[in-house]
Design a protein around this motif. Structure first.
Motif, PDB file in Angstrom:
ATOM      1  N   ASP A  76       0.751  -1.155  -0.442  1.00  0.00           N
ATOM      2  CA  ASP A  76       0.400   0.060   0.437  1.00  0.00           C
ATOM      3  C   ASP A  76       0.799   1.052  -0.167  1.00  0.00           C
ATOM      4  OD1 ASP A  76      -1.319   2.348   0.506  1.00  0.00           O
ATOM      5  OD2 ASP A  76      -3.361   0.820   1.773  1.00  0.00           O
ATOM      6  N   GLY A  77       1.003   2.550  -0.417  1.00  0.00           N
ATOM      7  CA  GLY A  77       1.340   3.154  -0.711  1.00  0.00           C
ATOM      8  C   GLY A  77       0.849   4.879  -0.737  1.00  0.00           C
ATOM      9  N   THR A  78      -0.474   4.683  -0.421  1.00  0.00           N
ATOM     10  CA  THR A  78      -0.739   6.035   0.472  1.00  0.00           C
ATOM     11  C   THR A  78      -0.469   6.359   1.932  1.00  0.00           C
ATOM     12  OG1 THR A  78      -2.327   4.560   1.909  1.00  0.00           O
ATOM     13  CG2 THR A  78      -3.053   4.856  -0.412  1.00  0.00           C
ATOM     14  N   ASP A  79      -0.842   7.392   2.239  1.00  0.00           N
ATOM     15  CA  ASP A  79      -0.296   8.991   3.080  1.00  0.00           C
ATOM     16  C   ASP A  79      -0.371   7.523   4.025  1.00  0.00           C
ATOM     17  OD1 ASP A  79       0.693  10.738   1.786  1.00  0.00           O
ATOM     18  OD2 ASP A  79      -0.785  11.978   1.474  1.00  0.00           O
ATOM     19  N   SER A  80      -1.253   7.520   4.126  1.00  0.00           N
ATOM     20  CA  SER A  80      -1.254   6.602   6.593  1.00  0.00           C
ATOM     21  C   SER A  80       0.116   5.380   6.108  1.00  0.00           C
ATOM     22  CB  SER A  80      -2.653   5.716   5.657  1.00  0.00           C
ATOM     23  OG  SER A  80      -2.444   4.906   5.295  1.00  0.00           O
ATOM     24  N   MET A  81       0.490   4.854   5.358  1.00  0.00           N
ATOM     25  CA  MET A  81       1.466   3.910   5.231  1.00  0.00           C
ATOM     26  C   MET A  81       3.323   4.819   5.213  1.00  0.00           C
ATOM     27  SD  MET A  81       0.562   0.993   5.447  1.00  0.00           S
ATOM     28  CE  MET A  81       1.842  -0.509   4.289  1.00  0.00           C
ATOM     29  N   SER A  82       3.249   5.925   5.363  1.00  0.00           N
ATOM     30  CA  SER A  82       4.490   6.396   5.106  1.00  0.00           C
ATOM     31  C   SER A  82       5.422   6.183   5.476  1.00  0.00           C
ATOM     32  CB  SER A  82       4.178   7.731   5.378  1.00  0.00           C
ATOM     33  OG  SER A  82       3.870   8.309   6.885  1.00  0.00           O
ATOM     34  N   ALA A  83       4.889   5.007   6.773  1.00  0.00           N
ATOM     35  CA  ALA A  83       5.877   4.474   8.118  1.00  0.00           C
ATOM     36  C   ALA A  83       6.162   3.552   7.868  1.00  0.00           C
ATOM     37  CB  ALA A  83       5.884   4.988   9.231  1.00  0.00           C
ATOM     38  N   GLU A  84       5.399   2.923   6.983  1.00  0.00           N
ATOM     39  CA  GLU A  84       5.688   1.409   6.435  1.00  0.00           C
ATOM     40  C   GLU A  84       6.633   1.501   5.683  1.00  0.00           C
ATOM     41  OE1 GLU A  84       5.381  -0.206   8.851  1.00  0.00           O
ATOM     42  OE2 GLU A  84       3.816  -0.533   9.855  1.00  0.00           O
ATOM     43  N   LEU A  85       6.705   2.314   4.636  1.00  0.00           N
ATOM     44  CA  LEU A  85       7.086   2.688   3.198  1.00  0.00           C
ATOM     45  C   LEU A  85       8.695   2.645   3.493  1.00  0.00           C
ATOM     46  CD1 LEU A  85       4.328   4.415   0.609  1.00  0.00           C
ATOM     47  CD2 LEU A  85       5.267   1.803   0.550  1.00  0.00           C
ATOM     48  N   ALA A  86       9.146   3.798   4.232  1.00  0.00           N
ATOM     49  CA  ALA A  86      10.565   3.796   5.179  1.00  0.00           C
ATOM     50  C   ALA A  86      10.582   2.980   5.222  1.00  0.00           C
ATOM     51  CB  ALA A  86      10.440   4.754   5.856  1.00  0.00           C
ATOM     52  N   GLY A  87      10.106   1.803   6.296  1.00  0.00           N
ATOM     53  CA  GLY A  87      10.740   0.380   6.951  1.00  0.00           C
ATOM     54  C   GLY A  87      11.255  -0.359   5.384  1.00  0.00           C
ATOM     55  N   VAL A  88      10.056  -0.655   5.205  1.00  0.00           N
ATOM     56  CA  VAL A  88      10.606  -1.424   3.633  1.00  0.00           C
ATOM     57  C   VAL A  88      11.762  -1.409   3.212  1.00  0.00           C
ATOM     58  CG1 VAL A  88       9.099  -2.471   1.667  1.00  0.00           C
ATOM     59  CG2 VAL A  88       7.559  -2.328   3.417  1.00  0.00           C
ATOM     60  N   ARG A  89      11.936   0.053   2.990  1.00  0.00           N
ATOM     61  CA  ARG A  89      13.333   0.810   1.799  1.00  0.00           C
ATOM     62  C   ARG A  89      14.074  -0.037   2.717  1.00  0.00           C
ATOM     63  NH1 ARG A  89       9.544   5.399   1.403  1.00  0.00           N
ATOM     64  NH2 ARG A  89      11.152   6.766   2.636  1.00  0.00           N
ATOM     65  N   LYS A  90      14.203   0.076   4.021  1.00  0.00           N
ATOM     66  CA  LYS A  90      15.226  -0.578   4.447  1.00  0.00           C
ATOM     67  C   LYS A  90      15.815  -1.551   5.369  1.00  0.00           C
ATOM     68  CE  LYS A  90      16.955  -0.202   9.763  1.00  0.00           C
ATOM     69  NZ  LYS A  90      16.473  -0.178  10.949  1.00  0.00           N
ATOM     70  N   SER A  91      14.150  -2.692   5.664  1.00  0.00           N
ATOM     71  CA  SER A  91      14.269  -3.756   5.670  1.00  0.00           C
ATOM     72  C   SER A  91      14.593  -4.441   4.896  1.00  0.00           C
ATOM     73  CB  SER A  91      13.224  -3.838   6.000  1.00  0.00           C
ATOM     74  OG  SER A  91      13.935  -3.316   7.386  1.00  0.00           O
ATOM     75  N   ILE A  92      13.907  -4.630   3.073  1.00  0.00           N
ATOM     76  CA  ILE A  92      13.883  -5.776   2.310  1.00  0.00           C
ATOM     77  C   ILE A  92      14.833  -6.777   1.978  1.00  0.00           C
ATOM     78  CG2 ILE A  92      13.992  -4.272   0.511  1.00  0.00           C
ATOM     79  CD1 ILE A  92      12.392  -5.798  -1.396  1.00  0.00           C
ATOM     80  N   GLU A  93      16.104  -4.919   1.874  1.00  0.00           N
ATOM     81  CA  GLU A  93      17.360  -6.083   1.927  1.00  0.00           C
ATOM     82  C   GLU A  93      17.490  -7.327   2.512  1.00  0.00           C
ATOM     83  OE1 GLU A  93      21.840  -4.956   0.464  1.00  0.00           O
ATOM     84  OE2 GLU A  93      20.624  -3.891   0.744  1.00  0.00           O
ATOM     85  N   ARG A  94      18.317  -6.904   3.861  1.00  0.00           N
ATOM     86  CA  ARG A  94      17.947  -7.964   5.412  1.00  0.00           C
ATOM     87  C   ARG A  94      16.795  -9.249   5.004  1.00  0.00           C
ATOM     88  NH1 ARG A  94      18.688  -6.574  11.725  1.00  0.00           N
ATOM     89  NH2 ARG A  94      19.305  -8.889  12.060  1.00  0.00           N
ATOM     90  N   MET A  95      15.564  -9.018   4.360  1.00  0.00           N
ATOM     91  CA  MET A  95      15.375 -10.013   4.199  1.00  0.00           C
ATOM     92  C   MET A  95      15.338 -10.811   3.435  1.00  0.00           C
ATOM     93  SD  MET A  95      10.591  -9.953   3.560  1.00  0.00           S
ATOM     94  CE  MET A  95      11.585 -10.181   1.357  1.00  0.00           C
ATOM     95  N   LEU A  96      15.436 -10.365   1.679  1.00  0.00           N
ATOM     96  CA  LEU A  96      16.103 -11.072   0.750  1.00  0.00           C
ATOM     97  C   LEU A  96      17.290 -11.824   1.465  1.00  0.00           C
ATOM     98  CD1 LEU A  96      15.216  -8.782  -2.017  1.00  0.00           C
ATOM     99  CD2 LEU A  96      14.033 -10.781  -1.255  1.00  0.00           C
ATOM    100  N   ALA A  97      18.490 -10.710   1.745  1.00  0.00           N
ATOM    101  CA  ALA A  97      19.228 -11.949   2.816  1.00  0.00           C
ATOM    102  C   ALA A  97      19.038 -13.548   3.513  1.00  0.00           C
ATOM    103  CB  ALA A  97      20.512 -10.567   3.392  1.00  0.00           C
ATOM    104  N   ASP A  98      18.173 -12.813   4.020  1.00  0.00           N
ATOM    105  CA  ASP A  98      16.901 -14.080   5.227  1.00  0.00           C
ATOM    106  C   ASP A  98      16.734 -15.300   4.143  1.00  0.00           C
ATOM    107  OD1 ASP A  98      18.748 -12.756   7.825  1.00  0.00           O
ATOM    108  OD2 ASP A  98      16.655 -11.744   8.265  1.00  0.00           O
ATOM    109  N   LEU A  99      16.364 -14.833   3.281  1.00  0.00           N
ATOM    110  CA  LEU A  99      15.591 -15.919   2.666  1.00  0.00           C
ATOM    111  C   LEU A  99      16.344 -16.649   1.955  1.00  0.00           C
ATOM    112  CD1 LEU A  99      12.668 -14.469   1.098  1.00  0.00           C
ATOM    113  CD2 LEU A  99      13.192 -16.299   3.141  1.00  0.00           C
ATOM    114  N   GLN A 100      18.051 -15.757   1.422  1.00  0.00           N
ATOM    115  CA  GLN A 100      18.708 -16.392   0.219  1.00  0.00           C
ATOM    116  C   GLN A 100      19.346 -17.664   1.380  1.00  0.00           C
ATOM    117  OE1 GLN A 100      18.861 -16.216  -3.250  1.00  0.00           O
ATOM    118  NE2 GLN A 100      19.536 -17.747  -2.783  1.00  0.00           N
ATOM    119  N   ARG A 101      19.280 -17.325   2.682  1.00  0.00           N
ATOM    120  CA  ARG A 101      20.144 -18.253   3.222  1.00  0.00           C
ATOM    121  C   ARG A 101      19.230 -19.591   3.799  1.00  0.00           C
ATOM    122  NH1 ARG A 101      22.781 -13.711   6.020  1.00  0.00           N
ATOM    123  NH2 ARG A 101      20.899 -13.204   7.483  1.00  0.00           N
TER     124      ARG A 101
END
Length: 684
Positions: A76-101
């Motif tokens: 969801d890319g609406t204004d109410s998700m502004s904090a969550e969008l920032a969180g996804v930007r930060k953490s998606i790389e780590r999630m994918l790294a964990d999955l790759q392991r």
């Protein structure tokens, strides 16, 4: 340090309507950020029950597959998700790294953003149109995630986002490829009956049934994450939270996925705790199988050693607080518990004896006591549940400071040996074994064991005093008991901290009363180290740093008094800990831990040796690169899993390795290096 959390570390809610935990809008540490950072990590997944169950399901879903994985991030890319969008930007790389392991083959990602009718960038955009493992492409797409407002409604076009991901992304046609959607949102789609004549685009586009049917047809699992919302949308969030939850639950349940609800305060608290843990590196080991365990299992070995001499048969003993069942409790400072601690500790110092932890005793006793049985029946049932050969139980008589104790055999609850004792309590086990050894023509395992002890040099070891005064003995026993009981809780847990504080207080009192007592200083270092680990895991670095100063000073003092100890295993253990944590002499530490791991040592000492060597050879504890040996680390892990399968150490390893109990093999072959920074805290 005589327990795993000392060394290598380390279960109906009110809905959150808004943010009861302070996540600033736009903060990179939003619930979604923390969820992405932990949901596929055996080390970081929170242990609380409300979160742990969900996290284990995510781990089960992720791990051990031979297939490639395509994962579409639908957010969801609406204004109410502004904090969550920032969180996804930060953490998606780590999630994918964990999955790759977890995955043995490639993990590829695509990204879809949905908003609402009237959004400047459109109702749906696809920042990453193909599934790729190229991190630079993923990073570029993630950076483009910006919140936008749309029509003046809290309902969003979630259905359109899912439909777009399912139908427009180039999913592989190979049936062997695993396909996921990770849906992040804080609002439901429009109701299917909703219409607004003034805003024609504000309506439901696709039914739940159609989306689920398309997902199933294409073999796609929809995993939903119900996010929190911005502070200025509390009223709207509250109004539709049940609708959002129902929608996401249906999407996930009916497509074979999982739904994680971040609206619950307890889950957020668990995520916050997990998010405070420093990021760690991992060491990769080869998979471990049942055949590996069978090859080293002592249970399948001959009853004679390499020299042809008979080996002591392992005897399993549970020592119960010496009090009536109805009055029994496990306060480490109580006399009945101290008696049990003294007996258990003495038995554990003997080769070939396995003692049961007070944690397991307490849990099983609680279940039996609720049935209203007589004391003797409870003890018989407890012996069976614990799977011990003998249960040692009795009573303390304060009026004359005497103790009555007896060993009950499991098969019929009969007393094999019973003694009354009013002398030095440090000699209780010697008196019991001496009485057992005098029994004629009895083939009971305890009697045979006692006769072997009687004819060996072990009696001197049993009778080694741990302190000069009774008061100091009591403090040391309370410290030992509190340390062992804290195993029931994760590092940093409030109950663990309370027990460790108690252990530290008792050990400190003992060091003040007898400054030349090596055991007292060693116990103090244990308690301080575990409190430091809890502080470090929760981001309290200043406190952790100060505690590590006490850890090292306590170990220095313990080593200065080693000549007073008769126990080789304890002397080796203290020397090894001091070499590792104070001197930084990894070679000397390895020599001492290896000496602990030999068959002639007490079983708990062997376990400690294998545990520490597994961590050192994996590169933990600041091991120099030239001394890292992952094959050796793996061999020590196999020893623990094969020969101490019920130990806390084995449980921790199984969690990290995602052990499959059905196939008896590991599915996640990565060991965390979690102590490097902690052990250097006092130098920063």
């Amino acid at each position: 340090m005589n327990r795993p959390w000392l060394m290598f570390l380390l279960l109906g809610l009110t809905s959150l309507l808004g943010r009861s935990i302070a996540f600033a809008q736009g903060s990179p540490d939003s619930p979604s950020s923390l969820a992405l950072s932990t949901m596929f990590s055996p080390l970081d997944a929170p242990e609380r029950k409300t979160m742990g169950l969900l996290q284990r399901n995510f781990l089960e879903m992720a791990g051990g597959s031979d297939s490639e994985l395509e994962i579409a991030i639908v957010i969801d890319g609406t204004d109410s998700m502004s904090a969550e969008l920032a969180g996804v930007r930060k953490s998606i790389e780590r999630m994918l790294a964990d999955l790759q392991r977890f995955r043995k083959k490639e993990v590829r990602a695509a990204i879809v953003v949905y908003r609402d009718h009237g959004s400047p960038s459109g109702e749906v955009v696809i920042p990453l149109e193909r599934f790729t493992s190229d991190q630079s492409e993923i990073d570029k797409a993630v950076e483009s995630l910006k919140p936008e407002s749309g029509a003046p409604y809290f309902y969003e076009l979630t259905d359109l986002g899912l439909h777009t991901a399912i139908t427009r992304l180039p999913w592989s046609e190979d049936p062997n490829v695993t396909k996921w959607i990770m849906l992040f949102g804080d609002a439901p789609p429009y109701l299917e009956s909703y219409r607004d004549a003034k805003v024609e685009g504000a309506h439901r586009r696709f039914s739940n049934e159609l989306i689920i049917s398309l997902a199933r047809k294409n073999g796609i699992q929809i995993n939903s994450v119900l996010c929190t919302s911005s502070d200025d949308n509390v009223a709207s969030y509250k109004e539709v939270i049940d609708t959002t939850r129902d929608f996401m639950t249906q999407m996930s349940t009916e497509s074979g996925g999982i739904m994680l609800d971040l609206s619950y305060p307890a889950i957020q608290e668990a995520l916050v705790d997990a998010g405070k843990r420093p990021e760690v590196q991992y060491a990769t080991i080869a998979p471990i199988t049942a055949a590996d365990l069978a090859a080293v299992s002592r249970y399948a070995s001959d009853e004679t050693g390499d020299d042809g001499a008979a080996k002591l048969r392992d005897v399993r003993i549970a020592v119960i607080p010496h009090a009536p069942v109805s009055l029994m409790q496990f306060d480490p400072t109580s006399d009945p518990v101290r008696v049990a601690t003294a007996i258990r500790t003495q038995f554990a110092s003997l080769p070939g004896v396995r003692t049961i932890s007070p944690i397991d005793i307490q849990r099983q006793l609680r279940r039996l006591r609720a049935d209203g049985m007589a004391d003797e029946q409870v003890m018989r049932g407890l012996a069976g549940r614990l799977g011990v050969d003998y249960l040692v139980w009795g009573k303390v008589m304060p009026q004359n400071a005497s103790i009555q104790t007896a060993a009950y055999r499991r098969r019929d609850g009969e007393k094999v040996v019973q003694v009354a004792y009013d002398g030095d309590r440090s000699k209780i086990v010697d008196v019991m074994l001496s009485a057992a050894a005098k029994q004629p023509d009895d083939t009971e395992a305890l009697v045979q064991f006692a006769k072997q002890v009687e004819s060996s040099s072990l009696r001197a070891l049993i009778n080694e005093p741990i302190a000069q005064s009774n008061a100091t003995v009591a403090e040391l026993l309370s410290s030992i008991e509190a340390l062992e009981q804290s195993l029931a809780f994760i590092a940093g847990d409030d109950e663990a901290t309370a027990l460790l504080d108690s252990a530290l207080q008792s050990a400190t009192s003992a060091t003040e009363a007898e400054p030349r007592n090596a055991v007292a200083w060693w116990l103090r270092s244990n308690a301080s180290f575990n409190l430091a680990a809890g502080d470090f895991m929760h981001g309290r670095n200043a406190e952790a740093k100060q505690r590590m100063v006490d850890v090292k000073e306590s170990l220095r003092n313990a080593v200065r008094q080693l000549r007073q100890l008769k126990s080789e295993s304890l002397s080796r253990e203290i020397a090894a800990d001091e070499a590792l944590l104070v001197r930084g002499d990894t070679k000397l530490a390895i020599e001492n831990y290896e000496a602990l791991a030999v068959d002639t040592m007490p079983l708990k000492a062997q376990l400690r040796g294998h545990w520490m060597l597994a961590g050192i050879y994996a590169g933990d504890w600041g091991t120099p690169e030239t001394m890292i040996d992952l094959n050796k680390s793996r061999l020590h892990i196999i020893e623990i899993l094969a020969n101490w399968p019920e130990s806390p150490e084995a449980s921790q390893l199984k969690r990290w390795l995602l052990w499959d109990d059905q196939s008896d093999q590991s599915r996640h072959n990565f060991l965390p290096r979690i102590h490097v920074n902690l052990t250097q805290m006092d130098k920063v």
